[in-house]
Design a protein around this motif. Sequence first.
Motif, mmCIF file in Angstrom:
data_model
loop_
_atom_site.group_PDB
_atom_site.id
_atom_site.type_symbol
_atom_site.label_atom_id
_atom_site.label_comp_id
_atom_site.label_asym_id
_atom_site.label_seq_id
_atom_site.Cartn_x
_atom_site.Cartn_y
_atom_site.Cartn_z
ATOM 1 N N LEU A 233 0.824 -1.208 0.000
ATOM 2 C CA LEU A 233 0.000 0.000 0.000
ATOM 3 C C LEU A 233 0.862 1.263 0.000
ATOM 4 O O LEU A 233 0.542 2.245 -0.686
ATOM 5 C CB LEU A 233 -0.957 0.000 1.189
ATOM 6 C CG LEU A 233 -2.027 -1.106 1.195
ATOM 7 C CD1 LEU A 233 -2.868 -1.021 2.473
ATOM 8 C CD2 LEU A 233 -2.899 -1.048 -0.041
ATOM 9 N N GLN A 234 1.963 1.247 0.728
ATOM 10 C CA GLN A 234 2.843 2.414 0.768
ATOM 11 C C GLN A 234 3.512 2.637 -0.589
ATOM 12 O O GLN A 234 3.651 3.768 -1.036
ATOM 13 C CB GLN A 234 3.874 2.251 1.892
ATOM 14 C CG GLN A 234 4.808 3.426 2.056
ATOM 15 C CD GLN A 234 4.165 4.682 2.627
ATOM 16 O OE1 GLN A 234 3.001 4.990 2.385
ATOM 17 N NE2 GLN A 234 4.930 5.441 3.370
ATOM 18 N N ARG B 43 0.924 4.261 -2.717
ATOM 19 C CA ARG B 43 0.715 5.654 -2.288
ATOM 20 C C ARG B 43 1.837 6.557 -2.774
ATOM 21 O O ARG B 43 1.598 7.631 -3.323
ATOM 22 C CB ARG B 43 0.620 5.764 -0.765
ATOM 23 C CG ARG B 43 0.379 7.234 -0.326
ATOM 24 C CD ARG B 43 0.531 7.429 1.154
ATOM 25 N NE ARG B 43 1.890 7.495 1.599
ATOM 26 C CZ ARG B 43 2.665 8.584 1.597
ATOM 27 N NH1 ARG B 43 2.229 9.713 1.095
ATOM 28 N NH2 ARG B 43 3.888 8.546 2.071
ATOM 29 N N GLY C 121 1.703 6.864 -6.573
ATOM 30 C CA GLY C 121 0.438 7.381 -7.098
ATOM 31 C C GLY C 121 -0.331 6.314 -7.847
ATOM 32 O O GLY C 121 -1.402 5.916 -7.434
ATOM 33 N N ARG D 54 -4.111 1.728 -8.144
ATOM 34 C CA ARG D 54 -4.069 2.874 -7.230
ATOM 35 C C ARG D 54 -4.852 2.525 -5.973
ATOM 36 O O ARG D 54 -5.621 1.570 -5.941
ATOM 37 C CB ARG D 54 -4.592 4.134 -7.895
ATOM 38 C CG ARG D 54 -6.039 4.111 -8.258
ATOM 39 C CD ARG D 54 -6.451 5.384 -9.025
ATOM 40 N NE ARG D 54 -7.866 5.455 -9.189
ATOM 41 C CZ ARG D 54 -8.580 4.770 -10.078
ATOM 42 N NH1 ARG D 54 -7.982 3.949 -10.902
ATOM 43 N NH2 ARG D 54 -9.879 4.911 -10.144
ATOM 44 N N LEU D 55 -4.643 3.327 -4.941
ATOM 45 C CA LEU D 55 -5.347 3.119 -3.674
ATOM 46 C C LEU D 55 -6.809 3.522 -3.792
ATOM 47 O O LEU D 55 -7.134 4.506 -4.464
ATOM 48 C CB LEU D 55 -4.722 3.961 -2.560
ATOM 49 C CG LEU D 55 -3.344 3.576 -2.049
ATOM 50 C CD1 LEU D 55 -2.832 4.626 -1.066
ATOM 51 C CD2 LEU D 55 -3.364 2.209 -1.402
ATOM 52 N N ARG E 190 -6.504 3.948 1.541
ATOM 53 C CA ARG E 190 -5.842 5.079 2.214
ATOM 54 C C ARG E 190 -6.048 5.000 3.728
ATOM 55 O O ARG E 190 -5.120 5.210 4.496
ATOM 56 C CB ARG E 190 -6.365 6.403 1.669
ATOM 57 C CG ARG E 190 -5.790 6.783 0.343
ATOM 58 C CD ARG E 190 -6.267 8.184 -0.095
ATOM 59 N NE ARG E 190 -6.142 8.305 -1.522
ATOM 60 C CZ ARG E 190 -7.010 7.830 -2.416
ATOM 61 N NH1 ARG E 190 -8.102 7.221 -2.026
ATOM 62 N NH2 ARG E 190 -6.795 7.984 -3.704
ATOM 63 N N LEU F 207 -3.962 2.173 5.107
ATOM 64 C CA LEU F 207 -2.546 2.543 5.126
ATOM 65 C C LEU F 207 -2.236 3.448 6.310
ATOM 66 O O LEU F 207 -1.222 3.260 6.992
ATOM 67 C CB LEU F 207 -2.143 3.218 3.813
ATOM 68 C CG LEU F 207 -0.683 3.672 3.727
ATOM 69 C CD1 LEU F 207 0.283 2.509 3.949
ATOM 70 C CD2 LEU F 207 -0.427 4.347 2.387
ATOM 71 N N GLU G 146 10.828 9.353 -2.401
ATOM 72 C CA GLU G 146 10.073 8.348 -1.652
ATOM 73 C C GLU G 146 10.696 8.105 -0.281
ATOM 74 O O GLU G 146 9.980 7.999 0.727
ATOM 75 C CB GLU G 146 9.986 7.046 -2.446
ATOM 76 C CG GLU G 146 9.120 7.169 -3.686
ATOM 77 C CD GLU G 146 9.142 5.932 -4.565
ATOM 78 O OE1 GLU G 146 9.629 4.867 -4.124
ATOM 79 O OE2 GLU G 146 8.667 6.022 -5.717
#
Length: 189
Positions: free
Chosen positions: A10-11, A14, A17, A44-45, A50, A53, A166
């Motif tokens: 998930l990170q 994120r 994008g 994408r999330l 979100r 996460l 990042e």
Amino acid sequence: MNDADELALLQTVRLKGRVGRAELTGPVEDCVAAGLLVDAPMVRLTDAGRVRLVELLADERAVVDHDAANRVYERFLVVNGGVKPLISQWQLTRDAAGPDEVTAVLDRLAELHREVVPVIAAAGELVARLGTYADRLDAALWRARDGDMSWLTRPMVDSYHTVWFELHEELIGLAGRTRATEAESGSGG
């Protein structure tokens, strides 16, 4: 699926994008089935992703020594103070750069890279998944040194600048800070 793999996946999504599905590792199918990721050619999330996460990052921070995380982040900022202007200058002058300028940029970046590797190791001692940033930065630097200078700043790939950004985001979060508070304090970049 375990929380560590879910968090890493998930990170990654994120921070990038949107990510091509083929570029992802980890429990992609499980996260899609749980409604955390949109299943598309560019993953994408979702809103639920979100939220999840944020929970996972809060759980991670809860077991990390806050003072140690801040010390690592402060050490990173020292090196960032050299990388940020170097990358910015390169982006402004790359089209006119001759071989001497390219060599100078790569030599300076290699010096800064040697300074950040111990910082990444310290971050990896706090949160194991952060240790992978050293290998990612190594790979980008070597591709640039091998003659493909697009690996310095090219968006949408693991260029040095992309991976650096990042890492910076990860360390801001680990230290319990936000990009907004960093911008206010003049530390962001």
